[in-house]
Enzyme design. Structure first.
Site, short mmCIF file in Angstrom:
data_model
loop_
_atom_site.label_atom_id
_atom_site.label_comp_id
_atom_site.label_asym_id
_atom_site.label_seq_id
_atom_site.Cartn_x
_atom_site.Cartn_y
_atom_site.Cartn_z
CE1 TYR A 1 3.87 24.13 7.40
CE2 TYR A 1 5.27 22.18 7.28
CZ TYR A 1 4.41 23.08 6.68
OH TYR A 1 4.09 22.93 5.36
NE ARG B 1 -10.00 17.23 3.54
CZ ARG B 1 -10.63 18.05 4.35
NH1 ARG B 1 -11.63 17.63 5.09
NH2 ARG B 1 -10.27 19.32 4.44
NE ARG C 1 0.64 18.06 -0.89
CZ ARG C 1 1.41 19.07 -1.28
NH1 ARG C 1 1.35 19.52 -2.52
NH2 ARG C 1 2.21 19.67 -0.42
NE ARG D 1 -6.30 20.86 -1.71
CZ ARG D 1 -5.75 22.06 -1.47
NH1 ARG D 1 -6.52 23.11 -1.24
NH2 ARG D 1 -4.43 22.22 -1.49
CG ASP E 1 -0.90 17.43 7.49
OD1 ASP E 1 -0.16 18.06 8.28
OD2 ASP E 1 -1.16 17.84 6.34
#
Length: 365
Positions: free
Chosen positions: A162, A48, A35, A39, A84
């Site tokens: 998921y 973004r 990552r 963010r 992703d």
């Protein structure tokens, strides 16, 4: 038709990461962060802001920009394509939306075994995931050979969990209940995922990826038995199938990394699963990991991400200790999981710098 990689990529200037992955000697220990495009960077949040998350994933131009942002700030030794893991379930025909404050959410998760029939049984990865390939090619050119570019995918069990849970979960009880109640259907789904993941990874190399990482992020929800039955065989198969397809298509045999979070019970098996590099989370001691994995694989990891909340001097001390534990060779420094959104970029810089400085010093003496 053979997939040919676009020729004319810029010459690689810093191959430290690739050499470490292959077990060759390096002057300094290479470092990158899971990552690292994220963010915690204000420029990431700005890029973004206007866009839906998965729309961003589908824009090669934005993926390229986000991938390059951390490299403008830090002397990292590798880039990892911004994408992703859930683009694979999307390729199988499932709808996933990013819900602010909640994370990725499947509008219709798999509930019954019959729901498997709704999935695409044959996936043309170029048709469904070509946008990732385009992002990789564009980014590989835009990197101008500064560092290698890593491609990645989620591993079958993590993707399956998921698809059944419909999002994150603390227990994975719905997905695990499938393993106990519907083992045959579970294997059917895992096999389908393994086939798509294999084609997807090969396509990433054809597009320009110079290394590949497989994320088994939810390994820790399985015990040793279930990992042996439902995760490891597919992890092994993917390594083998990717390598044989790369050979067949005359594509470069790139190093592959397996990162199975919280799966120390399986480290020995993972070291023999066909991957050049085994990624580690922060809950295992470096010496212990070395003892279990032996001399023939490179290790990657495993600073506790939360260590980056510490003062910069403390980060330096922790990095030094980590390097002494792993040794500076056959080792790629990283965190034991991804960077968190509220982390200070300067502390990420301190981490990267400490790896370079201390590993050079240890190598000299």
């Amino acid at each position: 038709a053979l997939i040919r990689s676009p020729k004319g990529f810029p010459k690689l200037k810093n191959d430290t990461f690739l050499r470490a992955a292959r077990g060759e000697e390096t002057e300094h220990t290479p470092v990158w962060c899971m990552r690292q495009a994220g963010r915690y960077l204000p420029e990431f949040r700005e890029t973004r802001a206007a866009q839906d998350f998965f729309a961003t994933c589908r824009s090669p131009k934005l993926c390229c920009e986000l991938t390059l942002q951390p490299l403008r700030r830090f002397p990292l030794d590798a880039a990892i394509i911004f994408s992703d893991i859930l683009v694979v379930p999307q390729a199988l025909g499932m709808e996933v939306v990013m819900v602010p404050g909640k994370g990725p959410t499947f509008t219709e998760p798999l509930k019954e075994v019959e729901d498997l029939l709704k999935l695409r049984q044959k996936v043309d990865v170029t048709a469904e995931l070509g946008y990732v390939f385009q992002a990789i090619t564009l980014t590989r050119h835009s990197l101008e050979g500064r560092v290698p570019l890593i491609g990645f995918s989620g591993a079958p069990w993590t993707l399956m969990s998921y698809m059944i849970e419909g999002g994150g979960s603390t227990t994975m009880a719905k997905a695990k209940s499938w393993l106990y109640r519907h083992p045959d259907a579970s294997h059917q789904l895992l096999r389908l995922l393994a086939n798509v993941v294999t084609d997807y990874l090969v396509g990433q190399v054809a597009a320009g990826a110079q290394a590949l990482q497989l994320f088994e992020s939810h390994a820790g929800h399985l015990g040793p038995e279930q990992f042996q039955d439902f995760a490891l065989p597919y992890i092994r198969d993917i390594a083998q199938a990717v390598k044989s397809k790369l050979k067949e298509e005359a594509l470069p045999l790139v190093p592959m990394i397996i990162f199975a979070k919280d799966a120390h019970y399986a480290l020995r098996d993972l070291a023999h699963a066909g991957y050049e590099v085994v990624g580690l989370d922060w809950t295992i001691r470096p010496q212990e990991a070395r003892a279990q994995t032996g001399k023939d694989v490179t290790l990657q990891g495993n600073l506790d991400p939360c260590a980056l909340y510490a003062p910069k001097e403390k980060i330096g001390e922790l990095v030094k200790k980590m390097l002494e534990g792993f040794g500076t060779q056959r080792y790629i420094a990283n965190l034991g999981h991804g960077l968190y959104p509220d982390m200070n970029p300067e502390h990420v810089g301190a981490f990267v710098e400490a790896v370079h400085t201390h590993s050079r010093h240890i190598n000299k003496h």
